[in-house]
Design a protein around this motif. Structure first.
Motif, short mmCIF file in Angstrom:
data_model
loop_
_atom_site.label_atom_id
_atom_site.label_comp_id
_atom_site.label_asym_id
_atom_site.label_seq_id
_atom_site.Cartn_x
_atom_site.Cartn_y
_atom_site.Cartn_z
N UNK B 255 25.84 33.16 10.56
CA UNK B 255 25.81 34.24 9.58
C UNK B 255 25.64 33.70 8.15
N UNK B 260 18.72 32.99 8.60
CA UNK B 260 19.20 34.17 9.34
C UNK B 260 18.18 35.31 9.29
N UNK B 279 20.39 37.86 21.36
CA UNK B 279 20.64 37.46 19.97
C UNK B 279 22.13 37.24 19.79
N UNK B 280 22.46 36.11 19.18
CA UNK B 280 23.86 35.88 18.81
C UNK B 280 23.90 35.42 17.37
N UNK B 281 24.79 36.03 16.59
CA UNK B 281 25.09 35.54 15.24
C UNK B 281 26.55 35.14 15.25
N UNK B 283 29.77 32.47 13.54
CA UNK B 283 30.18 31.96 12.24
C UNK B 283 29.53 30.60 12.01
N UNK B 284 28.97 30.40 10.82
CA UNK B 284 28.46 29.07 10.53
C UNK B 284 27.19 29.07 9.74
#
Lengths: 307, 307, 307, 307
Positions: B255, B260, B279-281, B283-284
């Motif tokens: 994120x 992004x 899709x994966x968002x 932390x980082x």
């Protein structure tokens, strides 16, 4: 698209080198002739620094490595909670920082708000087996536990801006350091709010053979046996047990770890005396993959038990 | 209590050195005068080896680093599925193995049964910006895409025991390598069963300025623009889209990553054309903490899409 | 913005009711006078159906509830792998479907590609303690184990399109059903490729008191003691152990579960005989929160062990 | 082996019924003739209670359901932090408690020390579409936002032992309630320390057609358009933005959710104005599986932002 962005650890390593070695040196040189406060501002990012203390108990200089969170140098009035993070057998004060991306994980968790800014310090209690001393307990010729509580901890907390109370102090460690963390918190529940034990060497069978006091490996094994965290609870009176209940405990060990059984027994012993303790058995064995992933639960656990 | 157990990465590194450099050398020397099959047995653990290929297209030797799973050398009849794992800008063939504990993670996931034994290979398409070439596409003076498909992949699959079909071949990568993986799978959906894109540099605005062909950084930026994965889908006819639907797609981006938005647009473009994509968002941001943790989902995703 | 979208479980429940009760009834009525194949097409989504079998061994009709994956009815030629999922003490065939969102989780994992489409069936071996029989073993007056292997499983696999071999058959369960799953896989390693035991009631101390054969609760307790999964391994010869090694084992139990110690002993017993087994201890106790979250690891584990 | 242990939700449901309905009724009857403090002690476990408030703004009784943490009734001097948890379109005050195991999750996270004991309250702003009003904003004939801030919140916080300040107050919600939570925190950053938006309906295109004031579904759609959380930031002056930065924001939305694009735009808008915000895109769509799993991150996020 910031192509110039170079995404490697090396940049961070270089930054840290500059900050922990070169910049302090410059500051030292500079300050002979000027008031530093006039025109120097310290960086706002986190810093990893290796430093040392001259121990009269151990009769030598001892190294430690410390993580100072972002903001530590820019806001010079705040105090910080502190985690004493103990390394394993044959490891040193550098191991948590070199074998796992400790500083990067602490930075990310802090930025995401998952942990509070904290100081993390790892003192050297190890090295090359046979040649160097290893161990967190008092042994003939090596009174490390005395050093830790009577010299290192008080000195460290007077030099670094640590809040300095149980509610803002935690202890953790892996393997030999997991056993050390458990034992230290058992003997000093008034000092630590929480303890997180990874793959903890919390117990050893007693050796009845004669031990040559020059056999450093046999000595540490014997010291672990004498400081068994399991026996400590079994032998504790109710008043001691009540004090142990004031610490938040967490045990984290892999299903393929050779210390699994010892850690399970430690958990059972605590449970049998109504000492609340979290237990997790995850996939893995006795290695840095496990301890690296453990940091993602250890640091939040420790942080939320800071008051 | 196996005190002798030394739990550092160094042991593994040393093992790998011995296995990948010293042992093969010994074997080579030895085999001048003996039948190896008589009294030598290859180790059963995984091996990381850095090797090279003499490219006539690029007119130079190119390095690659390869992970061979446990059992590869003891069972010489089985073929293995293969993952082509692409590194990022300014990284090299070593980066996936040195900046992340790739081999250790692959070993653990294999032992736990979470992935099938697979070969993982990372060819060098980078280095020092400005000085070295960077990029997975054809550029004036550097036809890397031709090299990859016409030289490297066929040669690699003839030398290593790769099954050699779409159902047992995958591609993945980070940043510049994420864009490369996406684009390669777009142009060759008949070759790859799945594609896992981490922090993918999948698109760049076109630069209308004149580019000096000696400016290697400008050239790679231009190449990404010309090979935009977003435009590729926007411009695709229905037959091409149908082929793209035969690949399993996965996008994984932080994120706080500066890529992004590009990755989200890539996902939206695929969704708008009914190309299924995960899709994966998480932390980082754009760093090795992110890519290291991504391996724990990337390798299982890739493995379960092998047939 | 599809405002009309109503996002509650009730819609799914209603769909399932329609599909499992009303639609079949309509089809049954309709088919008296028409050829169903002419103008009826079955839905392509997953279906949960409660059905029953007339057991001559148990001398009564027994219910079971089954999840049929999306596509089961539209593609009538494929066979499917099957999971026998056993409920706990005082639960029934409905419990896995009503107390946990089993069908929704299976749907999501299938759609995301994390599991293969599979049939999941839960037969009734329980009910009101005291009044109803509970248990997966043979007891005086209730030969459930005979029923399961000689009647239920063969009949079920002849009626539903199950592939019908070890490589595509798994068993799992919670508590009493966890013990049942472990014991069934021990006695029939030739039938099950994998076994996932949640909070397993795998052992009970033997009761030497006289048991009145009308005391159904005492009988099931005694049956668990007689079918102890721990003793089974301790007493096994090498040939039996070798067969046990052909099953993939996984134990998943909460750190606050009253069955933790029994499950740990079961794991230790397996480890001592070199039977590979995964162990996980997560946060939690003996409740549906735990078993619901366990499905997210159980179903992928089972799926990747299907061949 | 506590066979008598019955592990179903039903026991908890029954306990809660007893505690929230029967016991209070008995207490009420009993207290006519006795001093309750003499011989009645309230239970120490958590309680879920449905209650109502007579609103003069809405001109009707409005229901709400509240979770009171363990210890609330035994320690009558402490104040608690509070989470206002908003339900979605067509849901009601019961939905968070019936469609997800909210109370059980809150209990477990509290017992494990992952969250602080907190009050969680969900007021009714929905029901049957068309027939009942739905929505958190002021609409012709239904001034719900006025009700929430001028009646409900002040009254609730005077009746329940809520600490009553920004540092111990949070807001969260799903879908229509996610949009409500975001908008409420935007307009009242002085009231809420953190906001967690799940699958948030944070924006709607404006409808230029005439809306009949009896069309309750059209009215809520129009209200969302008029209260767009994206426009709110786009139109905000620097002073407003600075206030928005005092709230901790978290957006959590599935990769298959029809509101994904709106939530991404909301995140981008915040990022463009330097309002820190966590974003997570996990596997899933617009359903209770997603919102149930979201509670495991939402409650800890909210808890650690309580001061």
């Amino acid at each position: 698209m910031p192509l110039s962005r170079i995404h490697t650890n090396f940049k961070n390593v270089m930054n840290r080198l500059i900050l922990s070695v070169i910049l302090p040196a410059m500051v030292a040189l500079y300050s002979f002739g000027a008031k530093p406060s006039d025109n120097l501002s310290m960086p706002d990012n986190s810093i990893v620094r290796t430093d040392s203390i001259n121990s009269s108990i151990l009769q030598e200089w001892r190294h430690f490595t410390v993580y100072l969170p972002a903001g530590y140098h820019s806001d010079t009035t705040s105090c910080y909670p502190v985690l004493f993070l103990l390394h394993g057998f044959s490891d040193t004060n550098q191991s948590w920082f070199c074998n796992a991306p400790l500083a990067a994980i602490a930075d990310q968790l802090t930025e995401a708000g998952e942990i509070r800014p904290m100081i993390i310090v790892s003192p050297n209690a190890g090295g090359k087996p046979g040649h160097d001393w290893n161990g967190y307990f008092n042994m003939p010729g090596w009174n490390y536990e005395d050093f830790f509580f009577n010299e290192f901890m008080p000195w460290f907390e007077s030099v670094y801006r640590v809040c300095g109370n149980k509610e803002s102090r935690a202890i953790a460690g892996l393997s030999m350091g997991g056993g050390g963390a458990a034992s230290y918190a058992q003997k000093h529940p008034e000092l630590f709010g929480s303890a997180y034990i990874m793959s903890g060497w919390v117990h050893n069978e007693k050796n009845t053979d004669f031990i040559d006091n020059s056999d450093k490996v046999a000595l540490v094994r014997q010291a672990v046996a004498e400081n068994s965290c399991i026996s400590y609870i079994a032998d504790a009176d109710e008043s001691t047990l009540e004090n142990l209940r004031s610490v938040k405990w967490y045990i984290d060990v892999g299903d393929d770890d050779f210390l699994l059984d010892a850690d399970i027994e430690f958990f059972r012993q605590m449970r049998s005396k109504n000492i609340a303790c979290q237990l997790r058995v995850r996939d893995g064995s006795h290695n840095w993959l496990y301890w690296t992933s453990a940091l993602y639960t250890a640091l939040p656990f420790i942080s939320r038990n800071f008051r």
